[in-house]
Design a protein around this motif. Sequence first.
Motif, PDB file in Angstrom:
ATOM      1  N   PRO A   1      19.086  -4.192  -4.189  1.00  0.00           N
ATOM      2  CA  PRO A   1      17.675  -4.068  -4.304  1.00  0.00           C
ATOM      3  C   PRO A   1      17.381  -2.306  -3.595  1.00  0.00           C
ATOM      4  CG  PRO A   1      19.452  -4.776  -2.284  1.00  0.00           C
ATOM      5  CD  PRO A   1      20.266  -4.620  -3.827  1.00  0.00           C
ATOM      6  N   VAL A   2      15.866  -2.435  -4.336  1.00  0.00           N
ATOM      7  CA  VAL A   2      15.281  -0.735  -4.352  1.00  0.00           C
ATOM      8  C   VAL A   2      14.010  -1.897  -3.325  1.00  0.00           C
ATOM      9  CG1 VAL A   2      14.458   0.843  -5.503  1.00  0.00           C
ATOM     10  CG2 VAL A   2      16.138  -0.476  -6.625  1.00  0.00           C
ATOM     11  N   LYS A   3      13.725  -0.226  -2.137  1.00  0.00           N
ATOM     12  CA  LYS A   3      12.675  -0.208  -1.836  1.00  0.00           C
ATOM     13  C   LYS A   3      12.544   1.601  -1.779  1.00  0.00           C
ATOM     14  CE  LYS A   3      12.111  -2.055   2.261  1.00  0.00           C
ATOM     15  NZ  LYS A   3      12.164  -2.334   3.642  1.00  0.00           N
ATOM     16  N   THR A   4      11.419   1.838  -2.107  1.00  0.00           N
ATOM     17  CA  THR A   4      10.641   3.616  -2.356  1.00  0.00           C
ATOM     18  C   THR A   4       9.029   3.233  -2.237  1.00  0.00           C
ATOM     19  OG1 THR A   4      10.516   4.651  -4.220  1.00  0.00           O
ATOM     20  CG2 THR A   4      10.436   1.852  -5.504  1.00  0.00           C
TER      21      THR A   4
ATOM     22  N   GLU B   1      15.413   6.215  -3.705  1.00  0.00           N
ATOM     23  CA  GLU B   1      14.728   5.747  -2.377  1.00  0.00           C
ATOM     24  C   GLU B   1      14.521   6.888  -1.639  1.00  0.00           C
ATOM     25  OE1 GLU B   1      16.318   1.098  -1.847  1.00  0.00           O
ATOM     26  OE2 GLU B   1      16.937   2.689  -0.715  1.00  0.00           O
ATOM     27  N   GLU B   2      15.072   7.567  -1.426  1.00  0.00           N
ATOM     28  CA  GLU B   2      15.258   8.910  -0.797  1.00  0.00           C
ATOM     29  C   GLU B   2      14.331   9.924  -1.420  1.00  0.00           C
ATOM     30  OE1 GLU B   2      19.206  10.713  -0.299  1.00  0.00           O
ATOM     31  OE2 GLU B   2      19.731   9.252   1.252  1.00  0.00           O
ATOM     32  N   VAL B   3      13.375   9.610  -2.476  1.00  0.00           N
ATOM     33  CA  VAL B   3      12.291  10.240  -3.128  1.00  0.00           C
ATOM     34  C   VAL B   3      11.286   9.995  -2.613  1.00  0.00           C
ATOM     35  CG1 VAL B   3      10.670  11.236  -5.545  1.00  0.00           C
ATOM     36  CG2 VAL B   3      14.091  10.957  -5.332  1.00  0.00           C
ATOM     37  N   ASP B   4      10.530  11.044  -1.856  1.00  0.00           N
ATOM     38  CA  ASP B   4       8.716  11.362  -1.802  1.00  0.00           C
ATOM     39  C   ASP B   4       8.207  10.970  -2.771  1.00  0.00           C
ATOM     40  OD1 ASP B   4       9.445  11.520   1.120  1.00  0.00           O
ATOM     41  OD2 ASP B   4       9.465  13.896   0.742  1.00  0.00           O
ATOM     42  N   ASN B   5       6.969  10.536  -2.927  1.00  0.00           N
ATOM     43  CA  ASN B   5       6.130  10.372  -3.646  1.00  0.00           C
ATOM     44  C   ASN B   5       5.998  11.907  -4.495  1.00  0.00           C
ATOM     45  OD1 ASN B   5       4.191   9.614  -5.216  1.00  0.00           O
ATOM     46  ND2 ASN B   5       2.908   8.611  -3.542  1.00  0.00           N
ATOM     47  N   ILE B   6       5.939  11.684  -5.621  1.00  0.00           N
ATOM     48  CA  ILE B   6       5.157  13.024  -6.450  1.00  0.00           C
ATOM     49  C   ILE B   6       4.110  13.335  -6.425  1.00  0.00           C
ATOM     50  CG2 ILE B   6       5.365  13.693  -8.834  1.00  0.00           C
ATOM     51  CD1 ILE B   6       7.756  12.845  -7.389  1.00  0.00           C
ATOM     52  N   GLU B   7       4.196  14.541  -6.328  1.00  0.00           N
ATOM     53  CA  GLU B   7       3.022  15.066  -5.673  1.00  0.00           C
ATOM     54  C   GLU B   7       1.340  14.937  -6.738  1.00  0.00           C
ATOM     55  OE1 GLU B   7       0.403  19.858  -3.958  1.00  0.00           O
ATOM     56  OE2 GLU B   7       2.966  19.463  -5.234  1.00  0.00           O
ATOM     57  N   GLY B   8       0.594  14.054  -6.370  1.00  0.00           N
ATOM     58  CA  GLY B   8      -0.840  14.758  -7.397  1.00  0.00           C
ATOM     59  C   GLY B   8      -0.403  12.589  -8.435  1.00  0.00           C
ATOM     60  N   ARG B   9       0.509  12.488  -7.630  1.00  0.00           N
ATOM     61  CA  ARG B   9       0.618  10.835  -9.078  1.00  0.00           C
ATOM     62  C   ARG B   9       0.573   9.540  -8.043  1.00  0.00           C
ATOM     63  NH1 ARG B   9       1.529  15.814 -11.785  1.00  0.00           N
ATOM     64  NH2 ARG B   9       2.059  15.628 -13.854  1.00  0.00           N
TER      65      ARG B   9
ATOM     66  N   PHE C   1       3.494   0.655 -12.260  1.00  0.00           N
ATOM     67  CA  PHE C   1       4.610   1.036 -13.584  1.00  0.00           C
ATOM     68  C   PHE C   1       5.112   2.086 -12.689  1.00  0.00           C
ATOM     69  CE2 PHE C   1       0.522   3.118 -11.454  1.00  0.00           C
ATOM     70  CZ  PHE C   1       0.370   4.340 -10.256  1.00  0.00           C
ATOM     71  N   ASN C   2       5.358   2.839 -11.975  1.00  0.00           N
ATOM     72  CA  ASN C   2       6.325   3.131 -11.146  1.00  0.00           C
ATOM     73  C   ASN C   2       7.512   2.806 -11.195  1.00  0.00           C
ATOM     74  OD1 ASN C   2       5.319   5.639 -10.011  1.00  0.00           O
ATOM     75  ND2 ASN C   2       4.641   5.379  -8.673  1.00  0.00           N
ATOM     76  N   ILE C   3       7.528   1.352 -11.072  1.00  0.00           N
ATOM     77  CA  ILE C   3       9.099   0.666 -11.394  1.00  0.00           C
ATOM     78  C   ILE C   3      10.155   1.131 -12.682  1.00  0.00           C
ATOM     79  CG2 ILE C   3      10.352  -1.606 -11.533  1.00  0.00           C
ATOM     80  CD1 ILE C   3       8.019  -2.617  -9.061  1.00  0.00           C
ATOM     81  N   TYR C   4       8.614   0.978 -13.896  1.00  0.00           N
ATOM     82  CA  TYR C   4       9.859   0.976 -15.293  1.00  0.00           C
ATOM     83  C   TYR C   4       9.897   3.041 -14.889  1.00  0.00           C
ATOM     84  CZ  TYR C   4       6.807  -2.214 -17.362  1.00  0.00           C
ATOM     85  OH  TYR C   4       6.760  -3.862 -17.347  1.00  0.00           O
ATOM     86  N   HIS C   5       9.155   3.918 -14.507  1.00  0.00           N
ATOM     87  CA  HIS C   5      10.029   5.080 -13.947  1.00  0.00           C
ATOM     88  C   HIS C   5      11.035   5.077 -13.778  1.00  0.00           C
ATOM     89  CE1 HIS C   5       4.918   5.833 -14.831  1.00  0.00           C
ATOM     90  NE2 HIS C   5       5.523   5.786 -15.552  1.00  0.00           N
TER      91      HIS C   5
ATOM     92  N   LEU D   1       1.052  -1.032  -0.368  1.00  0.00           N
ATOM     93  CA  LEU D   1       0.383  -0.167  -0.121  1.00  0.00           C
ATOM     94  C   LEU D   1       0.736   1.415   0.227  1.00  0.00           C
ATOM     95  CD1 LEU D   1      -3.027  -0.980   2.330  1.00  0.00           C
ATOM     96  CD2 LEU D   1      -3.267   0.327   0.064  1.00  0.00           C
ATOM     97  N   LYS D   2       2.267   1.785   0.928  1.00  0.00           N
ATOM     98  CA  LYS D   2       2.790   2.241   1.314  1.00  0.00           C
ATOM     99  C   LYS D   2       3.737   2.377   0.729  1.00  0.00           C
ATOM    100  CE  LYS D   2       0.793   3.697   5.306  1.00  0.00           C
ATOM    101  NZ  LYS D   2       0.707   3.917   6.802  1.00  0.00           N
ATOM    102  N   GLU D   3       3.899   1.515   0.335  1.00  0.00           N
ATOM    103  CA  GLU D   3       5.524   1.040  -0.400  1.00  0.00           C
ATOM    104  C   GLU D   3       6.119  -0.054  -1.986  1.00  0.00           C
ATOM    105  OE1 GLU D   3       8.320   0.418   2.843  1.00  0.00           O
ATOM    106  OE2 GLU D   3       8.289  -1.959   2.506  1.00  0.00           O
ATOM    107  N   THR D   4       7.333  -0.035  -2.285  1.00  0.00           N
ATOM    108  CA  THR D   4       7.375  -0.586  -3.365  1.00  0.00           C
ATOM    109  C   THR D   4       9.018  -1.413  -3.066  1.00  0.00           C
ATOM    110  OG1 THR D   4       6.436  -0.105  -4.746  1.00  0.00           O
ATOM    111  CG2 THR D   4       7.438  -1.149  -5.578  1.00  0.00           C
ATOM    112  N   SER D   5       9.130  -2.882  -3.242  1.00  0.00           N
ATOM    113  CA  SER D   5       9.965  -3.268  -3.353  1.00  0.00           C
ATOM    114  C   SER D   5      10.870  -4.392  -4.258  1.00  0.00           C
ATOM    115  CB  SER D   5      10.977  -3.662  -2.404  1.00  0.00           C
ATOM    116  OG  SER D   5       9.877  -4.914  -1.279  1.00  0.00           O
ATOM    117  N   PHE D   6      11.597  -4.472  -4.498  1.00  0.00           N
ATOM    118  CA  PHE D   6      11.964  -5.123  -6.082  1.00  0.00           C
ATOM    119  C   PHE D   6      13.879  -4.650  -6.371  1.00  0.00           C
ATOM    120  CE2 PHE D   6      11.209  -0.728  -7.687  1.00  0.00           C
ATOM    121  CZ  PHE D   6      12.496  -0.813  -8.526  1.00  0.00           C
ATOM    122  N   GLU D   7      14.044  -5.917  -6.573  1.00  0.00           N
ATOM    123  CA  GLU D   7      15.852  -5.751  -7.080  1.00  0.00           C
ATOM    124  C   GLU D   7      15.805  -5.314  -8.808  1.00  0.00           C
ATOM    125  OE1 GLU D   7      17.548  -9.745  -6.188  1.00  0.00           O
ATOM    126  OE2 GLU D   7      17.201  -9.616  -4.804  1.00  0.00           O
ATOM    127  N   VAL D   8      16.597  -4.446  -8.596  1.00  0.00           N
ATOM    128  CA  VAL D   8      17.258  -3.761  -9.968  1.00  0.00           C
ATOM    129  C   VAL D   8      18.360  -4.457 -10.350  1.00  0.00           C
ATOM    130  CG1 VAL D   8      19.008  -2.171 -11.247  1.00  0.00           C
ATOM    131  CG2 VAL D   8      16.905  -1.330  -9.791  1.00  0.00           C
TER     132      VAL D   8
END
Length: 487
Positions: free
Chosen positions: A281-284, A317-325, A290-294, A266-273
Amino acid sequence: MKKLNQLLPIDSDLAIESIYSDSRKVRPNSIFFCLDGLSVNGHQFIEEAIYKGAVCIVHSKDVSVKNKDIVYYQVKDTLKCLNEVACKFYDDPSQQLNMIGVTGTNGKTIVSMLIYQIAKKIMPFGYIGTHHVLFNKETCECEFTTPEIIFLQEHLRKMVNAGIQGACLEVSSHGLALGRVAGVDFDMAVFTNLSPEHLDFHGSMENYIKAKLKLFEGLRSDAVAIVNRDDEEMFNRISTLTKAHVLSFGIHHEADIQAIKIVLKLKETSFEVLYDGYTYPVKTTLIGQFNIYHILAAILALLQIGFTIEQAIEAIEEVDNIEGRLEYVETGHKFHAFVDNGHSPQHYEQVLSYASKVVGEGRIIAVFGSVGKREFKKRQVLGEIADHYCDHIILTEEDPRDEDTEEICEQIKKGIKKTKNVVITDRETAIYQAVEIANPNDIILILGKGEEQTMYKRRGQVPYIGDKQALLNAIEEVYGGEEDYEL
């Protein structure tokens, strides 16, 4: 300031202080370009431009009455001439910047903002895109996703003068088709994805694709094209036509950078690059597949401007969610809420599919509409997609322009066969209704507007508080500041 003979092959050393294609903005000692737009013939405004101080008129059609004190210069293609003159007038600013162009149906803003927010950590960097120009501490509104030629060149010049070294530009299909970026020298171009959109403007899907391809056709051989490998048709077409070095990103196809082992929450996505034979590892907090593609596209771009893979991932990983996206909004209650400004059927499918994966035992409540005066065929499709995933649908206004909101909603309803639905034309009231019916674990999705602070209605653009604020206001009104357990 430039001399006229520095800008055009004319034997005149008139001092030119500005250039315009909009007669309403003309100032003394300027060149006026008579552009033929979608609904306006610039030649009709020659006299107004002269009255306001234009000393040179660039035109493509014959001018029957000429002022002896004015220089007239006739060309076959006024738009092409404007691009050339704008570059000269502002001293080719894009050639002095590391220019990155981002195009695609969805994701232009997220990819561009990720690159901008992270790149400026290591170099002075700028951004031009949906609603804003950003660099250093400067913020300026712009009317279009990809601004018109003069505005664009002027602000690129301002960036250079301010010491900016690179800039990311959202490049829309309109901007490409209307030649707004023909004078921009791109070092890198990113393609996110493609689905039917703006066909009312382009006329056909093939025309829409050709508009997108223009960005890659114009790249130099030492430039870089970053392309979504999972969009096979566009990957193949871009790889075939561009002279640039092609790099790819993807999930389902092997690519230069690939995401594996994806976990959506719900509040985060994790995957491996997977990159260059190694995994990272990535946690965002950027959510949805679709945001993984971005993220992958942004990482590839960052690698080209000097970041290591470790530095790029750490910064992502330090970037907050983009406003309105697909922005998760803390409600203070046991239901969940998101606001998102996407409006294409493909994006609705992605957002609603994501919601269905994370909703658990709750319901999905969607609030949305469809814009007026364009893309009529997509309305029923939006209804069909929502009908597939949602438990409750509230249809409302979304920039209706001079169309009737109820009629737009009725066209969406043609695609809704089984899901409970209601039409509430006022958007703030519709959002209030969603909050009022939400139960614990439900997900409210407010789609189509996001952070936008205006609404296009019959009388033009009017202020709107934005979907996030409308949601927070509704929560305050429904719950009166009390937590769920207090009720």
